[in-house]
Design an enzyme around this catalytic site. Sequence first.
Site, PDB file in Angstrom:
ATOM      1  N   ASP A 273      20.717  18.185 -16.714  1.00  0.00           N
ATOM      2  CA  ASP A 273      21.397  16.915 -17.015  1.00  0.00           C
ATOM      3  C   ASP A 273      22.885  17.202 -17.174  1.00  0.00           C
ATOM      4  OD1 ASP A 273      22.174  14.427 -17.832  1.00  0.00           O
ATOM      5  OD2 ASP A 273      21.044  14.407 -19.694  1.00  0.00           O
TER       6      ASP A 273
ATOM      7  N   HIS B 160      24.888   3.533 -18.136  1.00  0.00           N
ATOM      8  CA  HIS B 160      23.747   3.822 -17.269  1.00  0.00           C
ATOM      9  C   HIS B 160      23.879   3.086 -15.934  1.00  0.00           C
ATOM     10  CE1 HIS B 160      21.065   5.116 -20.899  1.00  0.00           C
ATOM     11  NE2 HIS B 160      21.924   6.040 -20.529  1.00  0.00           N
TER      12      HIS B 160
ATOM     13  N   ARG C 170      33.244  11.386 -19.052  1.00  0.00           N
ATOM     14  CA  ARG C 170      32.192  12.101 -19.774  1.00  0.00           C
ATOM     15  C   ARG C 170      32.042  13.479 -19.137  1.00  0.00           C
ATOM     16  NH1 ARG C 170      28.606   8.613 -19.444  1.00  0.00           N
ATOM     17  NH2 ARG C 170      27.150   9.300 -17.825  1.00  0.00           N
TER      18      ARG C 170
ATOM     19  N   ASP D 287       0.812  -1.212   0.000  1.00  0.00           N
ATOM     20  CA  ASP D 287       0.000   0.000   0.000  1.00  0.00           C
ATOM     21  C   ASP D 287       0.853   1.272   0.000  1.00  0.00           C
ATOM     22  OD1 ASP D 287       1.023  -0.282   2.514  1.00  0.00           O
ATOM     23  OD2 ASP D 287      -0.855   0.033   3.587  1.00  0.00           O
TER      24      ASP D 287
ATOM     25  N   GLU E 108      27.618  16.151 -24.686  1.00  0.00           N
ATOM     26  CA  GLU E 108      28.227  15.240 -23.719  1.00  0.00           C
ATOM     27  C   GLU E 108      29.164  14.218 -24.371  1.00  0.00           C
ATOM     28  OE1 GLU E 108      25.407  12.331 -22.142  1.00  0.00           O
ATOM     29  OE2 GLU E 108      23.809  13.382 -23.197  1.00  0.00           O
TER      30      GLU E 108
ATOM     31  N   HIS F 137      28.283   6.605 -27.401  1.00  0.00           N
ATOM     32  CA  HIS F 137      26.915   7.126 -27.373  1.00  0.00           C
ATOM     33  C   HIS F 137      26.842   8.384 -28.226  1.00  0.00           C
ATOM     34  CE1 HIS F 137      28.395  10.159 -24.564  1.00  0.00           C
ATOM     35  NE2 HIS F 137      28.879   9.192 -23.809  1.00  0.00           N
TER      36      HIS F 137
ATOM     37  N   GLU G  10      29.428  16.851 -19.512  1.00  0.00           N
ATOM     38  CA  GLU G  10      28.141  17.182 -20.128  1.00  0.00           C
ATOM     39  C   GLU G  10      27.632  18.524 -19.635  1.00  0.00           C
ATOM     40  OE1 GLU G  10      23.777  15.011 -20.611  1.00  0.00           O
ATOM     41  OE2 GLU G  10      25.087  14.489 -18.924  1.00  0.00           O
TER      42      GLU G  10
ATOM     43  N   TYR H 175      35.612   6.050 -23.211  1.00  0.00           N
ATOM     44  CA  TYR H 175      35.453   4.948 -22.270  1.00  0.00           C
ATOM     45  C   TYR H 175      36.408   3.817 -22.646  1.00  0.00           C
ATOM     46  CZ  TYR H 175      31.182   7.646 -21.804  1.00  0.00           C
ATOM     47  OH  TYR H 175      30.287   8.684 -21.642  1.00  0.00           O
TER      48      TYR H 175
ATOM     49  N   ASP I  42      26.828  11.684 -13.116  1.00  0.00           N
ATOM     50  CA  ASP I  42      25.838  12.198 -14.061  1.00  0.00           C
ATOM     51  C   ASP I  42      24.562  12.413 -13.263  1.00  0.00           C
ATOM     52  OD1 ASP I  42      23.949  12.625 -16.067  1.00  0.00           O
ATOM     53  OD2 ASP I  42      24.832  11.149 -17.433  1.00  0.00           O
TER      54      ASP I  42
ATOM     55  N   HIS J 176      15.607  13.112 -21.687  1.00  0.00           N
ATOM     56  CA  HIS J 176      15.703  12.915 -23.130  1.00  0.00           C
ATOM     57  C   HIS J 176      14.391  13.430 -23.702  1.00  0.00           C
ATOM     58  CE1 HIS J 176      18.713   9.965 -21.632  1.00  0.00           C
ATOM     59  NE2 HIS J 176      19.380  10.422 -22.664  1.00  0.00           N
TER      60      HIS J 176
ATOM     61  N   HIS K 270      21.359  15.430 -26.778  1.00  0.00           N
ATOM     62  CA  HIS K 270      19.934  15.210 -26.981  1.00  0.00           C
ATOM     63  C   HIS K 270      19.171  16.430 -26.512  1.00  0.00           C
ATOM     64  CE1 HIS K 270      19.678  14.493 -22.614  1.00  0.00           C
ATOM     65  NE2 HIS K 270      20.731  13.693 -22.749  1.00  0.00           N
TER      66      HIS K 270
END
Length: 461
Positions: free
Chosen positions: A291, A263, A429, A59, A407, A370, A431, A411, A280, A381, A374
């Site tokens: 972002d 991710h 990375r 609940d 970004e 990647h 960004e 890697y 990130d 996104h 975006h």
Amino acid sequence: MTTNPLNEASLSKVTLSKSPMSQLPLSDYEKHRAAFMANMPNNSIALFAAASELTRSNDTEFPFCQNKNFFYLTGFNEPDALLVLLKNEQGQNKSVLFSLPKDALHEIWQGRRIGQIKAVQEYGVDESFEVADVETLLSDYLDGKSQVLFGFSDHDFAAQVFTWLKQVKSNIRQGAKTPQHLADADPIVAELRLIKTENELALMRQANHISGLAHQRAMQKCQVGKFEYQMEAEILHEFARHGARHPAYASIVAGGDNANILHYTDNSDVLKNNELLLIDAGAELSGYAADITRTFPVNGQFTTEQKAIYQLVLDAKNLAINAIKPGMSFAKLNILTNAFLTQGLVDLGIIEGDLTELISDKKVKEYFIHGLGHWLGLDVHDVGDYHINTDREQLRAFEVGMVMTIEPGIYIPLSDHSVDEKWRGIGVRIEDNIAVTATGFENLTANSPQTIEDIEALMKA
């Protein structure tokens, strides 16, 4: 080497207005509705459903997240509501909101509701009814309309729309007329959401400012031996401290080789000496997302190899950002950035071969795996057509008011034995969030350290 426009002034001098925006004026949502209805043909109806609460277990529920198209058109943040937009044969518009009723017992246990009177007074809709009235009133709204607009992507709601249409059709013998044309409302709303107003930009600027403070805090609190989730807690603390109660997405806090999992959200490992930490994370403010990604050394000091990779990614990011202006596209930025990163990896000895062939073969995508960026807005996104061709190139020309991320990343996982051991386990990375202006761009991510010098100085302080 490109210059970094963010370093022309010290980070301490980056400030916002004295009254930063924390939410859009409700009048903006009326303008959003008017803009959508301008795209509706005469004698049509548009339907937009709010989200429902989702059960987490037994609940208890997950934190409520409103359907973003519904929110864009209403600013209304309660579940199980329905927005109906009507345009008659003369082109006159009407908005109707169905929402949950005021309920004294519910408000004791779960919290206050807006109710129908305040929905009209405060949210600017023409009429408001309880959700229980949908079944009796909607058939009348649909009857005789030539077109129905709704979001095709929401399959459950689409099924409900067909149920309502079936109810109208069942009354044909009594003179009812079922709409003959169905249209997808999603692309219309997406085009509207893609171009941000001045108030939306002000709100996203504030979301970025809060997020930048959080990234600064993470750098200052980082220590060898802490856990990734402890750094996530520092980020969330800073968000909430400045009025952003929720992150825009699940934060990625990835130490060492975890940064090579794009991710990664476990955030459960211990932070180790001489490794990098990639974070990130962005705040959500009144539905709008930031972002931001920053990568920095756990112990506060980049190694020689980390510096080399980091500087390459930073220069690539700045190269792409400095090229942004109306008429530019992601496709053009990708050509520019991929060539730059390829040359950089050749210079470092990570890849070998003829530069022209390496660029043509997109060899860099083995390490920059990647996209470059975006759209950004109510969703991380965000919606909006990229005009992708058969070669998967994003050809849409940038326009004033668009907001996007830039970004780039490199890697090199520990498992990559094709490179010298000194490079393995490095994932970087960086960004930023960028708004397109009439003269070029505005970097909304103005207070988040990114140069090697600024990061090391902040972590040393």
